[in-house]
Scaffold this motif. Structure first.
Motif, PDB file in Angstrom:
ATOM      1  N   UNK A   1       0.660  -0.921  -0.049  1.00 58.15           N
ATOM      2  CA  UNK A   1      -0.166   0.340  -0.208  1.00 58.15           C
ATOM      3  C   UNK A   1       1.434   1.042  -0.190  1.00 58.15           C
ATOM      4  N   UNK A   2       0.334   2.607  -0.228  1.00 59.95           N
ATOM      5  CA  UNK A   2       1.398   3.369   0.079  1.00 59.95           C
ATOM      6  C   UNK A   2       1.543   3.453   0.984  1.00 59.95           C
ATOM      7  N   UNK A   3       2.893   3.918   1.137  1.00 61.79           N
ATOM      8  CA  UNK A   3       3.670   3.788   2.326  1.00 61.79           C
ATOM      9  C   UNK A   3       4.445   5.206   2.666  1.00 61.79           C
ATOM     10  N   UNK A   4       4.756   5.765   3.532  1.00 62.84           N
ATOM     11  CA  UNK A   4       5.977   7.014   3.496  1.00 62.84           C
ATOM     12  C   UNK A   4       7.352   6.787   3.015  1.00 62.84           C
ATOM     13  N   UNK A   5       7.788   4.995   2.604  1.00 61.90           N
ATOM     14  CA  UNK A   5       9.025   4.597   1.907  1.00 61.90           C
ATOM     15  C   UNK A   5       8.311   5.080   0.560  1.00 61.90           C
ATOM     16  N   UNK A   6       7.240   5.166  -0.055  1.00 54.96           N
ATOM     17  CA  UNK A   6       6.854   5.206  -1.334  1.00 54.96           C
ATOM     18  C   UNK A   6       6.944   6.908  -1.650  1.00 54.96           C
ATOM     19  N   UNK A   7       6.209   7.542  -0.515  1.00 52.94           N
ATOM     20  CA  UNK A   7       6.419   9.408  -0.720  1.00 52.94           C
ATOM     21  C   UNK A   7       8.226   9.409  -0.402  1.00 52.94           C
ATOM     22  N   UNK A   8       8.549   9.335  -0.313  1.00 53.02           N
ATOM     23  CA  UNK A   8      10.137   9.198  -0.306  1.00 53.02           C
ATOM     24  C   UNK A   8      10.432   9.186  -1.600  1.00 53.02           C
TER      25      UNK A   8
ATOM     26  N   UNK B   1      -2.564   0.539  -7.142  1.00 49.42           N
ATOM     27  CA  UNK B   1      -2.369   1.116  -6.018  1.00 49.42           C
ATOM     28  C   UNK B   1      -3.917   0.678  -5.212  1.00 49.42           C
ATOM     29  N   UNK B   2      -4.207  -0.109  -4.098  1.00 51.23           N
ATOM     30  CA  UNK B   2      -5.157  -0.235  -3.415  1.00 51.23           C
ATOM     31  C   UNK B   2      -5.113   1.271  -2.310  1.00 51.23           C
ATOM     32  N   UNK B   3      -4.469   2.238  -2.513  1.00 49.60           N
ATOM     33  CA  UNK B   3      -5.008   2.987  -1.738  1.00 49.60           C
ATOM     34  C   UNK B   3      -3.778   3.038  -0.722  1.00 49.60           C
ATOM     35  N   UNK B   4      -3.720   3.569   1.191  1.00 42.97           N
ATOM     36  CA  UNK B   4      -2.815   3.273   1.662  1.00 42.97           C
ATOM     37  C   UNK B   4      -2.584   4.578   2.719  1.00 42.97           C
ATOM     38  N   UNK B   5      -1.211   4.673   4.080  1.00 44.06           N
ATOM     39  CA  UNK B   5      -1.687   5.772   4.595  1.00 44.06           C
ATOM     40  C   UNK B   5      -1.620   7.511   4.026  1.00 44.06           C
TER      41      UNK B   5
ATOM     42  N   UNK C   1      -1.001 -11.795  -6.599  1.00 38.12           N
ATOM     43  CA  UNK C   1      -0.730 -11.774  -5.583  1.00 38.12           C
ATOM     44  C   UNK C   1      -0.640 -10.870  -5.094  1.00 38.12           C
ATOM     45  N   UNK C   2      -1.257  -9.944  -4.205  1.00 38.62           N
ATOM     46  CA  UNK C   2      -1.601  -8.805  -3.569  1.00 38.62           C
ATOM     47  C   UNK C   2      -2.607  -8.466  -3.062  1.00 38.62           C
ATOM     48  N   UNK C   3      -2.835  -7.216  -2.481  1.00 38.61           N
ATOM     49  CA  UNK C   3      -3.898  -6.778  -1.480  1.00 38.61           C
ATOM     50  C   UNK C   3      -4.716  -6.382  -2.039  1.00 38.61           C
ATOM     51  N   UNK C   4      -6.164  -6.646  -2.397  1.00 44.51           N
ATOM     52  CA  UNK C   4      -7.359  -6.280  -2.743  1.00 44.51           C
ATOM     53  C   UNK C   4      -7.704  -4.596  -2.402  1.00 44.51           C
ATOM     54  N   UNK C   5      -8.079  -4.073  -3.259  1.00 43.70           N
ATOM     55  CA  UNK C   5      -8.433  -2.309  -3.510  1.00 43.70           C
ATOM     56  C   UNK C   5      -9.633  -2.185  -2.099  1.00 43.70           C
ATOM     57  N   UNK C   6      -9.841  -3.039  -1.724  1.00 39.66           N
ATOM     58  CA  UNK C   6     -11.220  -2.882  -1.110  1.00 39.66           C
ATOM     59  C   UNK C   6     -10.477  -3.315   0.942  1.00 39.66           C
ATOM     60  N   UNK C   7      -8.959  -3.233   0.658  1.00 38.24           N
ATOM     61  CA  UNK C   7      -8.894  -3.617   1.826  1.00 38.24           C
ATOM     62  C   UNK C   7      -7.967  -2.370   2.599  1.00 38.24           C
ATOM     63  N   UNK C   8      -7.762  -1.200   1.541  1.00 36.42           N
ATOM     64  CA  UNK C   8      -6.876  -0.069   1.078  1.00 36.42           C
ATOM     65  C   UNK C   8      -7.222   0.810   3.121  1.00 36.42           C
ATOM     66  N   UNK C   9      -5.996   1.228   3.081  1.00 32.46           N
ATOM     67  CA  UNK C   9      -6.063   1.820   4.290  1.00 32.46           C
ATOM     68  C   UNK C   9      -6.830   2.932   4.789  1.00 32.46           C
TER      69      UNK C   9
END
Length: 286
Positions: free
Chosen positions: A86-93, A114-118, A277-285
């Motif tokens: 998911x979209x993380x701070x590491x992605x942001x950097x 992406x399914x979304x993230x932080x 093999x990845x998180x599904x969109x409905x599980x976005x944080x």
């Protein structure tokens, strides 16, 4: 065709450095890369080979479109065991660094999957996209849900296909929609609601207001002020489920600058990722 180093992705000048590894002759850009690659175990070599292939595809895409190509793609990598992405701070950097390294007069293509993230991570990327002086196109071959949609709203144009999807950007607190937490106070007497949920509902109210104001700002130069405000309220208010798909025609009806036609090279790039093999969109944080 320009040859690139399998380890670092840099162009190979002259004859480069050739090593025979596992019975195959491989060319590197330098002695350093040859030694580093030889020291990798099987999964490390797999990663280096795939990253080199991706660098070549991205280079060709940049040549064809005359842009700087940046990727934010969440799929499980073949060399990794974890599948939660998911979209993380590491992605942001990573994304902010690439945008900041791009000249102000250079257009950017940001490939989003992406399914979304932080919340904070998505907001920072969206602001960087908005603030880049040259044109930024977000390319959505399949889906960019939740925080991915927030980033897409910041772009000058969104390139999709008819069945590519965006989604609502209402915040989620602990997996619960912020709108649902707020409405709880109007459905039950205060004394029957736990202190934790009362505090969460207040955070939910603040969260919705915060994202709503950001979306209004992102849309400020794309449509009339009142229309931007209404669209921001709809996208952040929890009026639909968090995984409701916003397809091309709906996005167009919102007066977003959407265009059809994903470049073929983008699908070549996705061929190097592991599907299924990845998180599904409905599980976005987010």
């Amino acid at each position: 065709m320009t040859e690139r180093c399998i380890y670092c992705g840099m162009e190979i000048e002259d004859k480069g450095v050739v090593r025979k590894i596992d019975g195959e002759e491989i060319k590197f850009c330098s002695q350093h890369c040859a030694v580093m690659f030889e020291g990798l175990e099987k999964k490390g070599r797999m990663k280096a080979a795939i990253m080199g292939e991706r660098a070549e595809i991205i280079s060709r895409l940049e040549e064809e479109r005359g842009t700087k190509v940046i990727t934010l793609i969440h799929r499980r990598e073949p060399w990794e065991d974890k599948d939660e992405r998911y979209i993380s701070i590491e992605d942001t950097e990573h994304v902010l660094m690439r945008i900041r390294q791009t000249p102000g007069d250079k257009d950017v293509d940001l490939i989003l999957h992406t399914p979304g993230g932080l919340v904070l991570a998505a907001e920072m990327i969206a602001m960087a996209v908005k603030n880049h002086p040259a044109k930024v196109s977000v390319i959505v071959p399949f889906y960019a849900m939740s925080g991915g949609t927030l980033i897409a709203l910041a772009a000058d144009e969104i390139i999709m296909e008819k069945d590519s999807v965006l989604g609502p950007v209402d915040p989620q607190l602990g997996g619960v929609p912020a709108g649902a937490l707020i409405s709880l106070l109007g459905k039950k007497p205060p004394e029957s609601i736990s202190d934790d949920n009362i505090m969460l509902s207040e955070e939910a109210r603040k969260g919705i207001l915060r994202v709503q104001k950001l979306v209004e700002w992102l849309l400020r130069d794309k449509m009339e002020k009142e229309k931007a405000k209404k669209l921001a309220e709809f996208l952040t208010g929890g009026y639909t489920t968090h995984d409701t798909p916003i397809v091309f025609e709906v996005a167009k009806g919102f007066d977003l600058n959407v265009k059809q036609g994903i470049p073929e090279r983008v699908y070549e790039l996705f061929r190097t990722f592991e599907f299924g093999a990845c998180s599904r969109p409905q599980y976005a944080r987010y």
